[in-house]
Design an enzyme around this catalytic site. Structure first.
Site, PDB file in Angstrom:
ATOM      1  N   GLU A 108      43.496  32.454  31.978  1.00 26.03           N
ATOM      2  CA  GLU A 108      42.701  31.223  32.866  1.00 26.03           C
ATOM      3  C   GLU A 108      43.479  30.016  32.843  1.00 26.03           C
ATOM      4  O   GLU A 108      43.338  29.310  33.857  1.00 26.03           O
ATOM      5  CB  GLU A 108      41.089  30.955  31.913  1.00 26.03           C
ATOM      6  CG  GLU A 108      40.429  32.018  32.081  1.00 26.03           C
ATOM      7  CD  GLU A 108      39.315  31.982  31.368  1.00 26.03           C
ATOM      8  OE1 GLU A 108      37.936  31.996  31.824  1.00 26.03           O
ATOM      9  OE2 GLU A 108      39.246  31.817  29.974  1.00 26.03           O
ATOM     10  N   GLU A 128      38.072  39.749  26.844  1.00 23.17           N
ATOM     11  CA  GLU A 128      36.744  38.796  26.256  1.00 23.17           C
ATOM     12  C   GLU A 128      35.736  39.800  25.925  1.00 23.17           C
ATOM     13  O   GLU A 128      34.872  39.696  24.973  1.00 23.17           O
ATOM     14  CB  GLU A 128      36.382  37.648  27.114  1.00 23.17           C
ATOM     15  CG  GLU A 128      37.268  36.576  27.067  1.00 23.17           C
ATOM     16  CD  GLU A 128      38.292  36.434  28.105  1.00 23.17           C
ATOM     17  OE1 GLU A 128      38.699  35.256  28.304  1.00 23.17           O
ATOM     18  OE2 GLU A 128      38.618  37.630  28.593  1.00 23.17           O
TER      19      GLU A 128
END
Length: 253
Positions: A108, A128
């Site tokens: 990210e 995640e």
């Protein structure tokens, strides 16, 4: 500010930033995010700095993402993850030089940069969901804009990892570089940018990230983009034209 988790260096107009937790795969805890936010705010406000390179210390990882071993507390700094994954607007170019793993929040953070080059030994992914999380620092939205939606969903819903070749094939990264040359290539790109008008670069970034409508009247572009106004009010076109005619490098004011 004294940094514990990042390293920085400045070479004229180029700022280099390294996440410096190699023993933890450059995982990012709140303190690291605070330090990254601070240095990127300094980059944004310093008129002498024009381009930044972001990388990770060591050869194993750009960043393995969120430091899951960190025990959260009320005293943690309240800043965006990685400092720039949200609430950060800067029209100066940032180059991510990915050396190794860029996972979860690390990816990210890399996607928050403008140009993303990767070593041939890099690995990417959003694992995640495997620990009960999701790419909540902007990764899901950015990925879906960057690559086809179905490919984005395939990565986000499975948590699978891909190598540099696969990442390049789907348009996730700008180019692949031999691991030993990753910083050399990042600096080459930075120097190419530094030859350009910084006002033209800022105007271009503002247009790209604010999705200039294709049906908009080009004659009214100044009404939409403040950075374009700065460029149009400058002498940069005359400087560039004169330098081109004289076959010399322009000196931007």
């Amino acid at each position: 500010m004294n940094y514990k988790n990042i390293k920085t260096s400045i070479n004229k107009q180029l700022l280099e930033i390294y996440i410096n937790r190699p023993d933890k795969m450059n995982a990012i805890n709140p303190e690291t995010s605070m330090e990254l936010k601070h240095i990127f705010e300094q980059f944004k406000s310093n008129d002498n700095l024009k381009v930044a390179i972001l990388s990770g210390s060591g050869e194993k990882a750009f960043s393995a993402g969120n430091d899951l071993k960190h025990i959260r507390s009320d005293s943690d700094p309240k800043v965006p993850f990685g400092g720039i994954t949200s609430d950060y607007i800067c029209y100066k170019p940032i180059i991510a030089a990915v050396n190794g793993f860029a996972l979860g929040g690390g990816l990210e953070l890399a996607l928050s940069c403008d140009i993303l080059i990767a070593s041939d030994k890099s690995t990417f992914g959003f694992p995640e969901p495997k620990v009960g999380l999701f790419a909540g620092a902007g990764g899901a939205a950015k990925l879906a804009k960057l690559i086809p939606q179905k490919l984005a969903l395939s990565l986000l819903l499975t948590g699978k990892l891909i190598n540099s070749i696969e990442a390049n094939n789907i348009g996730l990264i700008s180019e692949i570089v031999p691991a030993k040359d990753i910083l050399k290539r990042a600096r080459e790109i930075a120097n190419e940018i530094l030859k350009c008008s910084p006002l033209a670069i800022s105007a271009t970034k503002q247009i790209i990230y604010n999705e200039y409508p294709t049906d908009h009247d080009p004659g009214n572009i100044e009404k939409v983009y403040s950075e374009v106004i700065k460029l149009r009010n400058s002498n940069h076109f005359n400087i560039g034209k004169k330098a081109f005619a004289n076959k010399e490098d322009p000196i931007w004011d």
